[in-house]
Enzyme design. Sequence first.
Site, short mmCIF file in Angstrom:
data_model
loop_
_atom_site.label_atom_id
_atom_site.label_comp_id
_atom_site.label_asym_id
_atom_site.label_seq_id
_atom_site.Cartn_x
_atom_site.Cartn_y
_atom_site.Cartn_z
N SER A 50 4.63 -15.38 7.89
CA SER A 50 5.13 -16.68 7.45
C SER A 50 6.57 -16.50 6.98
O SER A 50 7.04 -15.36 6.80
CB SER A 50 4.24 -17.23 6.34
OG SER A 50 4.09 -16.25 5.35
N GLU A 69 -10.60 -12.93 10.43
CA GLU A 69 -9.98 -11.85 9.63
C GLU A 69 -10.34 -11.94 8.16
O GLU A 69 -9.66 -12.62 7.40
CB GLU A 69 -8.45 -11.88 9.79
CG GLU A 69 -7.76 -10.75 9.04
CD GLU A 69 -6.23 -10.75 9.16
OE1 GLU A 69 -5.68 -11.64 9.84
OE2 GLU A 69 -5.60 -9.86 8.58
N LYS A 108 -11.24 -9.14 13.02
CA LYS A 108 -10.06 -8.37 12.55
C LYS A 108 -10.31 -7.94 11.10
O LYS A 108 -9.94 -8.65 10.17
CB LYS A 108 -8.80 -9.24 12.67
CG LYS A 108 -7.54 -8.57 12.14
CD LYS A 108 -6.26 -9.29 12.56
CE LYS A 108 -5.05 -8.70 11.87
NZ LYS A 108 -3.77 -9.12 12.44
N SER A 136 -3.62 -3.33 9.69
CA SER A 136 -3.19 -2.04 9.13
C SER A 136 -3.15 -2.06 7.61
O SER A 136 -3.29 -1.00 6.98
CB SER A 136 -1.86 -1.60 9.74
OG SER A 136 -0.84 -2.53 9.54
N GLY A 137 -2.92 -3.20 7.02
CA GLY A 137 -3.11 -3.39 5.58
C GLY A 137 -2.21 -2.61 4.63
O GLY A 137 -2.52 -2.51 3.46
N GLY A 138 -1.12 -2.03 5.13
CA GLY A 138 -0.23 -1.28 4.25
C GLY A 138 -0.39 0.24 4.42
O GLY A 138 0.22 1.02 3.69
N GLY A 158 0.37 -5.57 12.12
CA GLY A 158 1.65 -6.20 11.82
C GLY A 158 2.63 -5.12 11.41
O GLY A 158 3.43 -4.61 12.20
C1 5MM Z 1 1.99 -10.15 10.20
O1 5MM Z 1 1.52 -10.56 8.94
C2 5MM Z 1 0.53 -11.58 8.95
C3 5MM Z 1 0.96 -12.79 8.20
O2 5MM Z 1 1.04 -12.57 6.83
P1 5MM Z 1 1.49 -13.79 5.84
O3 5MM Z 1 0.69 -15.01 6.16
O4 5MM Z 1 1.14 -13.20 4.51
O5 5MM Z 1 2.93 -14.01 6.02
C4 5MM Z 1 -0.80 -10.99 8.45
O6 5MM Z 1 -1.82 -11.94 8.36
C5 5MM Z 1 -1.20 -9.94 9.42
O7 5MM Z 1 -1.50 -10.53 10.67
C6 5MM Z 1 -2.42 -9.15 8.96
O8 5MM Z 1 -2.44 -8.97 7.57
C7 5MM Z 1 -2.34 -7.77 9.59
O9 5MM Z 1 -1.06 -7.24 9.34
P2 5MM Z 1 -0.92 -5.76 8.77
O10 5MM Z 1 0.51 -5.62 8.39
O11 5MM Z 1 -1.86 -5.65 7.61
O12 5MM Z 1 -1.32 -4.88 9.94
#
Ligand code: 5MM
Length: 340
Positions: free
Chosen positions: A26, A177, A219, A261-263, A291
């Site tokens: 976002s 997810e 997811k 991946s979650g960090g 992400g």
């Molecule tokens: C890419 O980040 C996604 C959107 O996050 P916001 O709504 O907080 O901006 C997020 O939902 C993402 O698709 C998932 O968390 C997976 O991303 P990660 O970085 O954890 O692999």
Amino acid sequence: MSIADLEKIAQKLVAPGKGILAADESSGTIKKRFDAIGVESTETTRRDYREMMFRTPAMKEFISGVILYDETIWQDASDGTPLVKVIADAGAVPGIKVDEGTEMLPGSPKELITKGLDGLSKRLPKYYERGARFAKWRAVIDIGAGIPTYNCIHANAHTLARYAALCQQANIVPIVEPEVLMDGEHDIDTCYEVTEWALKETFSELYKAEVALEGIVLKPNMAIAGKKSAKKASVAEVAEKTVRMLKNCVPPAVPGIAFLSGGQSDEDATAHLDAMNKLGPLPWKLTFSYGRALQAAPQKAWSGKKDNVAAGQRAFAHRARMNGLAALGKWAAAIEKEGA
Ligand code: 5MM
């Protein structure tokens, strides 16, 4: 709705050796990422950055689908081609994040519920018309003192199921997810228990909402220790516990599981996925929907400069290839150095 059509898309998203690029940050989140590399976040810089990834030749080989944010799905590339077409031309399925973020959960002020159901049935056909064939909705579950509560687990599972049913009604594959955050001090076993609880509740609600499991992609997070935990679990332990947890919760009718991946560090996210696939055969495909673990390296290499586009694409191609190999259980730490 045709379940066969939904299943075809779901299967395409988890095709062997491919995974999903989560590029649906976002505006607030992408600004944070750009701040970290000293780039101003404008409509144009966001477009340029994402176009750089979508035009990377490795997309064809390793990326099955791309999750977009509402702004991006309506944007055109610098030459006027809609970004959704750039993605489809690379052989990937365009997808759309349809949740509208989170707010405080009534009755549980320390917890969050995801918003966006109001008006969703009207938004989905517009996204379909623009080319989206799958969607994403993220529920957030935090572990801490006294949380998660049943209220949070249940309300989020119910909301995920209502979203999934609406997507399928619109011929769109829902990515479901439920993310148990890895922010706390908890150990891997606490994460295992909470994630198992969240998944069981989610599948129970999906069943009650008559969602066709053949036409979804799950997811989830992996079973992993919190970032502030005193004890980091080994790659083998994460893989073994995550697979055991999923076998206890996820029916084999689900075509695939694409992890967030979650960090985790880039290499941890890849190593964990690879180790899980090496434990196969498994009832479902296991792949990535990363992400941060796909984008941190290209963001740094690009840093907002036109001259760095090739370097950014190289960094993205490398992570996509590493995770593509991990989705087949064919990655090795030694390959990380090649082409990095
Ligand atoms: C890419 O980040 C996604 C959107 O996050 P916001 O709504 O907080 O901006 C997020 O939902 C993402 O698709 C998932 O968390 C997976 O991303 P990660 O970085 O954890 O692999």
